[in-house]
Write an enzyme that holds these catalytic residues in place. Structure first.
Site, PDB file in Angstrom:
ATOM      1  N   GLY A  55       0.839  -1.194   0.000  1.00  0.00           N
ATOM      2  CA  GLY A  55       0.000   0.000   0.000  1.00  0.00           C
ATOM      3  C   GLY A  55       0.867   1.234   0.000  1.00  0.00           C
ATOM      4  O   GLY A  55       2.059   1.155   0.332  1.00  0.00           O
TER       5      GLY A  55
ATOM      6  N   CYS B 171       5.407  -6.030   1.491  1.00  0.00           N
ATOM      7  CA  CYS B 171       5.746  -4.603   1.449  1.00  0.00           C
ATOM      8  C   CYS B 171       5.100  -3.865   2.628  1.00  0.00           C
ATOM      9  O   CYS B 171       5.455  -4.113   3.763  1.00  0.00           O
ATOM     10  CB  CYS B 171       5.356  -4.010   0.100  1.00  0.00           C
ATOM     11  SG  CYS B 171       6.147  -2.432  -0.198  1.00  0.00           S
ATOM     12  N   TYR B 172       4.125  -2.989   2.393  1.00  0.00           N
ATOM     13  CA  TYR B 172       3.480  -2.310   3.516  1.00  0.00           C
ATOM     14  C   TYR B 172       2.954  -3.341   4.520  1.00  0.00           C
ATOM     15  O   TYR B 172       3.051  -3.156   5.728  1.00  0.00           O
ATOM     16  CB  TYR B 172       2.327  -1.420   3.026  1.00  0.00           C
ATOM     17  CG  TYR B 172       1.563  -0.760   4.148  1.00  0.00           C
ATOM     18  CD1 TYR B 172       1.975   0.465   4.651  1.00  0.00           C
ATOM     19  CD2 TYR B 172       0.459  -1.381   4.732  1.00  0.00           C
ATOM     20  CE1 TYR B 172       1.297   1.069   5.709  1.00  0.00           C
ATOM     21  CE2 TYR B 172      -0.231  -0.791   5.787  1.00  0.00           C
ATOM     22  CZ  TYR B 172       0.196   0.433   6.270  1.00  0.00           C
ATOM     23  OH  TYR B 172      -0.471   1.021   7.317  1.00  0.00           O
TER      24      TYR B 172
ATOM     25  N   HIS C  95       7.660  -7.552  -3.960  1.00  0.00           N
ATOM     26  CA  HIS C  95       6.310  -7.932  -4.402  1.00  0.00           C
ATOM     27  C   HIS C  95       6.349  -9.258  -5.165  1.00  0.00           C
ATOM     28  O   HIS C  95       6.681  -9.278  -6.341  1.00  0.00           O
ATOM     29  CB  HIS C  95       5.720  -6.845  -5.305  1.00  0.00           C
ATOM     30  CG  HIS C  95       5.325  -5.616  -4.559  1.00  0.00           C
ATOM     31  ND1 HIS C  95       4.049  -5.405  -4.094  1.00  0.00           N
ATOM     32  CD2 HIS C  95       6.047  -4.547  -4.163  1.00  0.00           C
ATOM     33  CE1 HIS C  95       3.992  -4.251  -3.454  1.00  0.00           C
ATOM     34  NE2 HIS C  95       5.191  -3.709  -3.480  1.00  0.00           N
TER      35      HIS C  95
ATOM     36  N   GLU D  17       3.937 -10.882  -6.333  1.00  0.00           N
ATOM     37  CA  GLU D  17       2.831 -11.017  -7.293  1.00  0.00           C
ATOM     38  C   GLU D  17       3.147 -10.457  -8.671  1.00  0.00           C
ATOM     39  O   GLU D  17       2.430 -10.736  -9.622  1.00  0.00           O
ATOM     40  CB  GLU D  17       1.570 -10.355  -6.726  1.00  0.00           C
ATOM     41  CG  GLU D  17       1.577  -8.822  -6.614  1.00  0.00           C
ATOM     42  CD  GLU D  17       2.268  -8.303  -5.354  1.00  0.00           C
ATOM     43  OE1 GLU D  17       3.037  -9.059  -4.726  1.00  0.00           O
ATOM     44  OE2 GLU D  17       2.053  -7.128  -5.001  1.00  0.00           O
TER      45      GLU D  17
ATOM     46  N   SER E 177     -26.482 -10.173 -23.960  1.00  0.00           N
ATOM     47  CA  SER E 177     -26.018  -9.014 -24.728  1.00  0.00           C
ATOM     48  C   SER E 177     -25.214  -9.406 -25.955  1.00  0.00           C
ATOM     49  O   SER E 177     -24.961  -8.589 -26.816  1.00  0.00           O
ATOM     50  CB  SER E 177     -25.150  -8.132 -23.840  1.00  0.00           C
ATOM     51  OG  SER E 177     -23.911  -8.777 -23.618  1.00  0.00           O
TER      52      SER E 177
ATOM     53  N   ASP F 120     -19.646 -12.320 -20.916  1.00  0.00           N
ATOM     54  CA  ASP F 120     -20.119 -12.447 -19.533  1.00  0.00           C
ATOM     55  C   ASP F 120     -21.566 -12.925 -19.470  1.00  0.00           C
ATOM     56  O   ASP F 120     -21.887 -13.882 -18.757  1.00  0.00           O
ATOM     57  CB  ASP F 120     -19.993 -11.116 -18.774  1.00  0.00           C
ATOM     58  CG  ASP F 120     -18.579 -10.582 -18.788  1.00  0.00           C
ATOM     59  OD1 ASP F 120     -17.663 -11.378 -19.081  1.00  0.00           O
ATOM     60  OD2 ASP F 120     -18.387  -9.384 -18.533  1.00  0.00           O
TER      61      ASP F 120
ATOM     62  N   LYS G 199     -11.957 -11.674 -15.460  1.00  0.00           N
ATOM     63  CA  LYS G 199     -12.350 -11.882 -16.870  1.00  0.00           C
ATOM     64  C   LYS G 199     -11.711 -13.140 -17.475  1.00  0.00           C
ATOM     65  O   LYS G 199     -12.375 -13.912 -18.167  1.00  0.00           O
ATOM     66  CB  LYS G 199     -11.935 -10.662 -17.696  1.00  0.00           C
ATOM     67  CG  LYS G 199     -12.482 -10.632 -19.098  1.00  0.00           C
ATOM     68  CD  LYS G 199     -13.813  -9.929 -19.110  1.00  0.00           C
ATOM     69  CE  LYS G 199     -14.432  -9.870 -20.474  1.00  0.00           C
ATOM     70  NZ  LYS G 199     -15.734  -9.198 -20.436  1.00  0.00           N
TER      71      LYS G 199
END
Ligand code: XMP
Length: 516
Positions: free
Chosen positions: A57, A84-85, A174, A176, A228, A232, A372
Site C-alpha cells: 500500500g 511490502c506495507y 512484491h 505477485e 447481450s 459475460d 475476466k
C-alpha cells in the site's frame, strides 16, 4: 457442497497490485478473495481463512492516519504473509520498528537468500542472486521479537523475515508481479508449504458448486437474464441454464447499435446448440427514434440505457412474476477497493443497472468471484464457442457512443462497414486477441480529398486499438504500420462516404477507451 475448501483472504491496503495477488494465488488453483483492511476481525474469523495476506500500500505505517488492520488476526492460528506495507505493518504490530529509508528502493533489486526453507524452499543461498521487484520508501529497521531475517537486498538488510515458531512470514518485495522471477515459487511455498492448501479450485469444481448453489437459491422460481452477445452474459446464461433448465428465460434486445454479426452468432449458438429459451426483441426503430437529433454523449447513454430497461421490463412482464435477474457482474466490480489520496473509485458499467429495484427482483450473480480470464476459462468449460469467448469487450450503448454527433441509420451503416474491416484485418494479422479492444469511430467532421479526378468532401474514421488488463487504464496499441495501412486503404476504398482514416494514439488516463 461448500464452494471453497481452502481460502486465502487478502487484506487490501491500497496497493496497485493487490488484485494480482489474488490472481496469482488462483492460478495455483487455490481460491482467494480481497477485502478492505478494515474488515472486522469477527468477519475475518467467520470466513475461516486457510491463510491471510496483508497487501502492499502507498502509506507509511508511522503516518498518523495509517491504515491498520486488527492485530487480533495474528491470534487466529492462521499463517500470515505480509507484502511490502503489509510486512512493515506486521513488524510494527508485533513489536518491531519501521522507519523512512535513506535510500528508497524502486524497481528491480537483487535478493540474497539466507534461509532455503519456508517461503524460499527450493531456492539457493548466497552467492546466488534472485531478481525481485521492490517499491518502498520505508524499511524495517528492527525485527519484532521471534522473527529472523531470511533474505537481504542492497538497500534492505531485512528484505524477508520469518517467525521462528509461528507461521508468519514477510517480504519487502512484491512476489505477485512478473518482474519478481521467483514470485510464483514464493507464493506457492506460502499457500502449499505454510498454509497446506490443496489445489482444488478449478473451473470444473466451480461450476459444480455454483450450479448447486443457484439451484438451491432459486428453488421453483423463474429467472430472467439479459443476453447481450458478450462473453459475460453468455456464460451466466449457460451456467444458470445448467442449474435450472427452462425456468431461465433470456431476453436479447436488439437496439440497432450492434456491430455486424456481433450477436447473431451467439443467438445462433444458444438456439442451435442448447435448449435455452431466448426471446429476441427487435427494437431498432425505437432506439433510432430515441436518438434522433441527440448529440450529447451523456444524453445518448441515458436514452439507450432507459430504452433498454423499458423494453426489457415490458418483455419480462409478459412472462408473469419473475423473482430473479441473473447478471454478469465480475469480481473487479465487486471488490471494495481501498482508495487513497483522492484517486477516483473504480466505476463499473452495468447494462441493466436500475432494473432490479424497479422490478423488485433479486440478483443472481454467478460470476461475482471471477476475473475476466477466469470467465473465459469457464465459458470454454461450459462448451461455449471460442469466437464468443475471445470476443473483445463491447460497450452496452454499442455503436451509439462510437458515432460522434448524431446517430442515424446512414451513419451506422458507414461505421459498421468500417468496423468489419478493422476486425477482419486485425484477425487476419493475428492481432485481434493481442489487444484489449480494436474498433472504428465515426467523426462528426468532413474533410477534403481527391478521388479519381474529383474533389471529395467526406467523413473521417478514427481507429482505436488499446492494450489493457482490466480497462481501468489502457495504452494505445503499437499496431504495425503495414496493418494500419491495410485498414486505412480498405476503409477508404470500400466504404462509401469516407475519405480519411486516422489512428488514435492516446492512453487512458487522460483519455478513455471509448470516445464518448
Ligand atoms: P472507457 O471508455 O470508460 O471504457 O475507458 C472502459 C471499458 O468499458 C467499456 N464501456 C462500457 N461497457 N457499458 C458497458 O458495458 C457501458 O456503458 C460502457 N462504456 C464503456 C469500454 O468498451 C471499455 O472496455
Amino acid at each position: 457442497m461448500t464452494l471453497h475448501n481452502d481460502k486465502i483472504i487478502i487484506l487490501d491496503f491500497g496497493s496497485q497490485t493487490t488484485q494480482l495477488i489474488a490472481r496469482r494465488i488462483r492460478e495455483q488453483k487455490v481460491y482467494s478473495e480481497i477485502h478492505p483492511y478494515t474488515l472486522p476481525l469477527a468477519e475475518l474469523k467467520a470466513m475461516q481463512p486457510t491463510g491471510i495476506v496483508l497487501s502492499g500500500g502507498p502509506a507509511s505505517v508511522y503516518d498518523e492516519d495509517a491504515p491498520i488492520s486488527d492485530p487480533g488476526l495474528f491470534e487466529l492460528g492462521v499463517p500470515v504473509l505480509g507484502i511490502c506495507y503489509g510486512a512493515q505493518l506486521m513488524m510494527q504490530q508485533l513489536g518491531g520498528r519501521v522507519e523512512q529509508a535513506e535510500k528508497r528502493e524502486f524497481g528491480k533489486a537483487e535478493l540474497k537468500i539466507s534461509y532455503t526453507a519456508g517461503l524460499f524452499a527450493g531456492m539457493e543461498t548466497d552467492p546466488h542472486d534472485y531478481q525481485v521487484w521492490m517499491s518502498h520508501g520505508d524499511r524495517i529497521e528492527a525485527v519484532a521479537p521471534g522473527f529472523v531475517a531470511t533474505a537481504t537486498s542492497n538497500h534492505s538488510p531485512l528484505a524477508a523475515l520469518r517467525h521462528e515458531k509461528k507461521p508468519f512470514v514477510a517480504v519487502q518485495f512484491h512476489p505477485e508481479v512478473a518482474h519478481t522471477l521467483i514470485g510464483t515459487d514464493v507464493l506457492r511455498n506460502f499457500i502449499f508449504g505454510l498454509c497446506n492448501c490443496e489445489p482444488t479450485w478449478t473451473m470444473h469444481s466451480f461450476i459444480e458448486a455454483t450450479v448447486a448453489e443457484v439451484r438451491e437459491k432459486v428453488g421453483d422460481e423463474q429467472v430472467i437474464c439479459a443476453l447481450s452477445g458478450g462473453v459475460d452474459s453468455s456464460v451466466v446464461a449457460a451456467m444458470v441454464h445448467r442449474a435450472i433448465g427452462n425456468r431461465l428465460t433470456c431476453i436479447y434486445v436488439n437496439n440497432g447499435l450492434m456491430r455486424t454479426g456481433e450477436s447473431e452468432s451467439i443467438l445462433r449458438f444458444f438456439r442451435e446448440k442448447t435448449d435455452l429459451t431466448v426471446i429476441d426483441v427487435d427494437a431498432e426503430d425505437y432506439f433510432l427514434e430515441q436518438l434522433d437529433g441527440i448529440v450529447d454523449p451523456e444524453v445518448k447513454r441515458k436514452r439507450i440505457g432507459y430504452g433498454f430497461i423499458k423494453i426489457f421490463e415490458e418483455e419480462a412482464n409478459k412472462l408473469g412474476k419473475i423473482k430473479y435477474l441473473a447478471q454478469g457482474t465480475l469480481y473487479p466490480d465487486v471488490i471494495e477497493s481501498v482508495v487513497f489520496r483522492g484517486q477516483a473509485p473504480i466505476k463499473s458499467h452495468h447494462n441493466v443497472g436500475g432494473l432490479p429495484e424497479q422490478m423488485q427482483m433479486e440478483l443472481i450473480e454467478p460470476l461475482r468471484e471471477l476475473f475476466k480470464d477466469e470467465v473465459r476459462e469457464l465459458g470454454l468449460e461450459l462448451g461455449l464457442p471460442e469466437e464468443a469467448i475471445y470476443r473483445q469487450p463491447f460497450p452496452g450503448p454499442g455503436l451509439g457512443i462510437r458515432i460522434m454527433g448524431e446517430v442515424s441509420g446512414e451513419r451506422l451503416h458507414i461505421l459498421r462497414q468500417a468496423d468489419v474491416i478493422v476486425l477482419d484485418e486485425m484477425k487476419k494479422a493475428g492481432w485481434y486477441r493481442k489487444v484489449w479492444q480494436s474498433f472504428a469511430v465515426l467523426l462528426p467532421i468532413q474533410t477534403v480529398g481527391v478521388m479519381g479526378d474529383g474533389r471529395t468532401y467526406e467523413n473521417v474514421i478514427a481507429i482505436r486499438a488499446v492494450d489493457s488488463r482490466d480497462a481501468m487504464t489502457a495504452d494505445w496499441s503499437q499496431l504495425p504500420y503495414d496493418l494500419l495501412g491495410r485498414i486505412s486503404t480498405r476503409i477508404i476504398n470500400e466504404v462509401r462516404g469516407v475519405n480519411r482514416v486516422v489512428y488514435d494514439i492516446s492512453s487512458k488516463p487522460p483519455s478513455t477507451i471509448e470516445w464518448e
